[in-house]
Design a protein around this motif. Structure first.
Motif, PDB file in Angstrom:
ATOM      1  N   UNK A  84      31.791  11.290 -71.289  1.00 17.59           N
ATOM      2  CA  UNK A  84      32.310  12.654 -71.351  1.00 17.59           C
ATOM      3  C   UNK A  84      31.604  13.520 -70.306  1.00 17.59           C
ATOM      4  N   UNK A  85      32.139  13.568 -69.085  1.00 21.60           N
ATOM      5  CA  UNK A  85      31.499  14.383 -68.044  1.00 21.60           C
ATOM      6  C   UNK A  85      31.730  15.870 -68.272  1.00 21.60           C
ATOM      7  N   UNK A  86      30.986  16.689 -67.566  1.00 22.04           N
ATOM      8  CA  UNK A  86      31.156  18.138 -67.660  1.00 22.04           C
ATOM      9  C   UNK A  86      32.467  18.578 -67.027  1.00 22.04           C
ATOM     10  N   UNK A  87      33.003  17.789 -66.132  1.00 18.52           N
ATOM     11  CA  UNK A  87      34.350  18.002 -65.579  1.00 18.52           C
ATOM     12  C   UNK A  87      35.002  16.630 -65.488  1.00 18.52           C
ATOM     13  N   UNK A  88      36.254  16.543 -65.898  1.00 14.72           N
ATOM     14  CA  UNK A  88      36.934  15.255 -65.958  1.00 14.72           C
ATOM     15  C   UNK A  88      37.511  14.814 -64.609  1.00 14.72           C
ATOM     16  N   UNK A  89      37.573  15.714 -63.649  1.00 10.28           N
ATOM     17  CA  UNK A  89      38.141  15.393 -62.334  1.00 10.28           C
ATOM     18  C   UNK A  89      37.074  15.418 -61.251  1.00 10.28           C
ATOM     19  N   UNK A  90      37.329  14.666 -60.207  1.00 10.71           N
ATOM     20  CA  UNK A  90      36.539  14.734 -58.982  1.00 10.71           C
ATOM     21  C   UNK A  90      36.680  16.137 -58.411  1.00 10.71           C
ATOM     22  N   UNK A  91      35.564  16.886 -58.256  1.00 13.78           N
ATOM     23  CA  UNK A  91      35.685  18.263 -57.774  1.00 13.78           C
ATOM     24  C   UNK A  91      35.937  18.396 -56.281  1.00 13.78           C
ATOM     25  N   UNK A  92      35.745  17.318 -55.520  1.00 15.96           N
ATOM     26  CA  UNK A  92      35.973  17.365 -54.085  1.00 15.96           C
ATOM     27  C   UNK A  92      34.702  17.633 -53.306  1.00 15.96           C
ATOM     28  N   UNK A  93      34.874  17.784 -52.006  1.00 16.09           N
ATOM     29  CA  UNK A  93      33.759  18.045 -51.096  1.00 16.09           C
ATOM     30  C   UNK A  93      33.931  19.424 -50.482  1.00 16.09           C
ATOM     31  N   UNK A  94      32.800  20.020 -50.134  1.00 15.30           N
ATOM     32  CA  UNK A  94      32.874  21.281 -49.404  1.00 15.30           C
ATOM     33  C   UNK A  94      33.076  20.975 -47.919  1.00 15.30           C
ATOM     34  N   UNK A 105      35.409  25.693 -65.693  1.00 14.59           N
ATOM     35  CA  UNK A 105      36.607  25.867 -66.528  1.00 14.59           C
ATOM     36  C   UNK A 105      36.945  24.595 -67.293  1.00 14.59           C
ATOM     37  N   UNK A 106      36.585  23.446 -66.753  1.00 14.61           N
ATOM     38  CA  UNK A 106      36.873  22.182 -67.431  1.00 14.61           C
ATOM     39  C   UNK A 106      36.098  22.102 -68.750  1.00 14.61           C
ATOM     40  N   UNK A 107      34.793  22.309 -68.696  1.00 16.19           N
ATOM     41  CA  UNK A 107      33.991  22.273 -69.924  1.00 16.19           C
ATOM     42  C   UNK A 107      34.411  23.381 -70.878  1.00 16.19           C
ATOM     43  N   UNK A 108      34.701  24.556 -70.338  1.00 14.80           N
ATOM     44  CA  UNK A 108      35.129  25.673 -71.185  1.00 14.80           C
ATOM     45  C   UNK A 108      36.437  25.350 -71.905  1.00 14.80           C
ATOM     46  N   UNK A 109      37.302  24.604 -71.267  1.00 15.63           N
ATOM     47  CA  UNK A 109      38.612  24.282 -71.838  1.00 15.63           C
ATOM     48  C   UNK A 109      38.555  23.096 -72.799  1.00 15.63           C
ATOM     49  N   UNK A 110      37.822  22.051 -72.442  1.00 19.13           N
ATOM     50  CA  UNK A 110      37.927  20.784 -73.153  1.00 19.13           C
ATOM     51  C   UNK A 110      36.698  20.317 -73.921  1.00 19.13           C
ATOM     52  N   UNK A 111      35.510  20.753 -73.530  1.00 17.82           N
ATOM     53  CA  UNK A 111      34.302  20.097 -74.042  1.00 17.82           C
ATOM     54  C   UNK A 111      34.142  20.198 -75.557  1.00 17.82           C
ATOM     55  N   UNK A 130      23.782  19.623 -64.966  1.00 19.07           N
ATOM     56  CA  UNK A 130      24.878  20.309 -65.656  1.00 19.07           C
ATOM     57  C   UNK A 130      24.986  19.867 -67.114  1.00 19.07           C
ATOM     58  N   UNK A 131      24.916  18.568 -67.355  1.00 17.78           N
ATOM     59  CA  UNK A 131      24.982  18.055 -68.728  1.00 17.78           C
ATOM     60  C   UNK A 131      23.738  18.452 -69.513  1.00 17.78           C
ATOM     61  N   UNK A 132      22.593  18.401 -68.875  1.00 17.76           N
ATOM     62  CA  UNK A 132      21.350  18.758 -69.563  1.00 17.76           C
ATOM     63  C   UNK A 132      21.354  20.226 -69.968  1.00 17.76           C
ATOM     64  N   UNK A 133      21.819  21.096 -69.089  1.00 23.30           N
ATOM     65  CA  UNK A 133      21.877  22.521 -69.415  1.00 23.30           C
ATOM     66  C   UNK A 133      22.855  22.794 -70.543  1.00 23.30           C
ATOM     67  N   UNK A 134      24.007  22.145 -70.524  1.00 27.68           N
ATOM     68  CA  UNK A 134      25.009  22.400 -71.559  1.00 27.68           C
ATOM     69  C   UNK A 134      24.508  21.934 -72.927  1.00 27.68           C
ATOM     70  N   UNK A 135      23.897  20.750 -72.971  1.00 28.78           N
ATOM     71  CA  UNK A 135      23.475  20.178 -74.249  1.00 28.78           C
ATOM     72  C   UNK A 135      22.132  20.720 -74.746  1.00 28.78           C
TER      73      UNK A 135
END
Length: 193
Positions: A84-94, A105-111, A130-135
């Protein structure tokens, strides 16, 4: 429609991803079942996982499975591991080719819904900041959080990302392999038995 099907159909970040260097479409990778004893909470799928649709289907996954002491067959058994990642999609590259952070928005919507569905795992692995901060809350550096692993073990282990980019970190922190990994592997085997 199941929650995994809803997540797999999500296109909330389509415009965001179209604006990245990769200009890709969303491809959520939802990989969990109710009551799996081990939860892997990661950051977001990488480019290879985006292509295959299989979580940790890359060199990072090889390293993670080695850290856990499990075979690919066990790792990809949804009855054993919820991924269960913090975002389910590949966010891309800058524009410079660096990984973009997982869209919040992914975690806010689905987590919360996904966490409710999987219940309380016996063992939770928190990969990256990201996962450590959320949990666990707070903005604690990954090295500090991982070094303090005994504070949350045996139920929760904070881990660095298993990316090959972290090979230098692993060499500078031999306690990770010498002390943390044996304890982690013992808890993985206990949770799976």
């Amino acid at each position: 429609m199941s929650l995994q099907s809803e997540i797999s159909a999500c296109r909330i970040c389509a415009d965001r991803f179209a604006a990245t260097k990769t200009r890709h479409s969303p491809r959520p990778v939802a990989w969990f079942d109710k009551d799996a004893p081990i939860l892997i909470a990661g950051q977001a799928p990488g480019a290879r996982v985006h292509e295959s649709g299989i979580p940790f289907d890359d060199r990072s996954g090889d390293r993670l499975r080695d850290w856990l002491g499990v075979t690919p067959e066990a790792f990809y058994d949804r009855g054993k591991f919820a991924i269960l990642p913090m975002a389910f999609c590949f966010p891309g590259y800058d524009k410079s080719g660096s990984d973009l952070p997982p869209p919040t928005i992914c975690a806010q919507t689905w987590r919360d819904m996904a966490m409710d569905q999987i219940g309380t795992p016996h063992l939770t692995l928190l990969i990256g900041a990201y996962a450590q901060q959320w949990h666990l809350g707070g903005r604690v550096p990954v090295t500090s959080r991982v070094a303090d692993w005994r504070a949350t073990a045996p139920a929760v282990f904070s881990l660095p990302h298993p990316s090959w980019r972290n090979t230098g970190w692993l060499k500078r922190n031999p306690w990770f392999e010498n002390d943390l990994l044996p304890a982690l592997r013992a808890q993985v085997q206990k949770a799976l038995s």
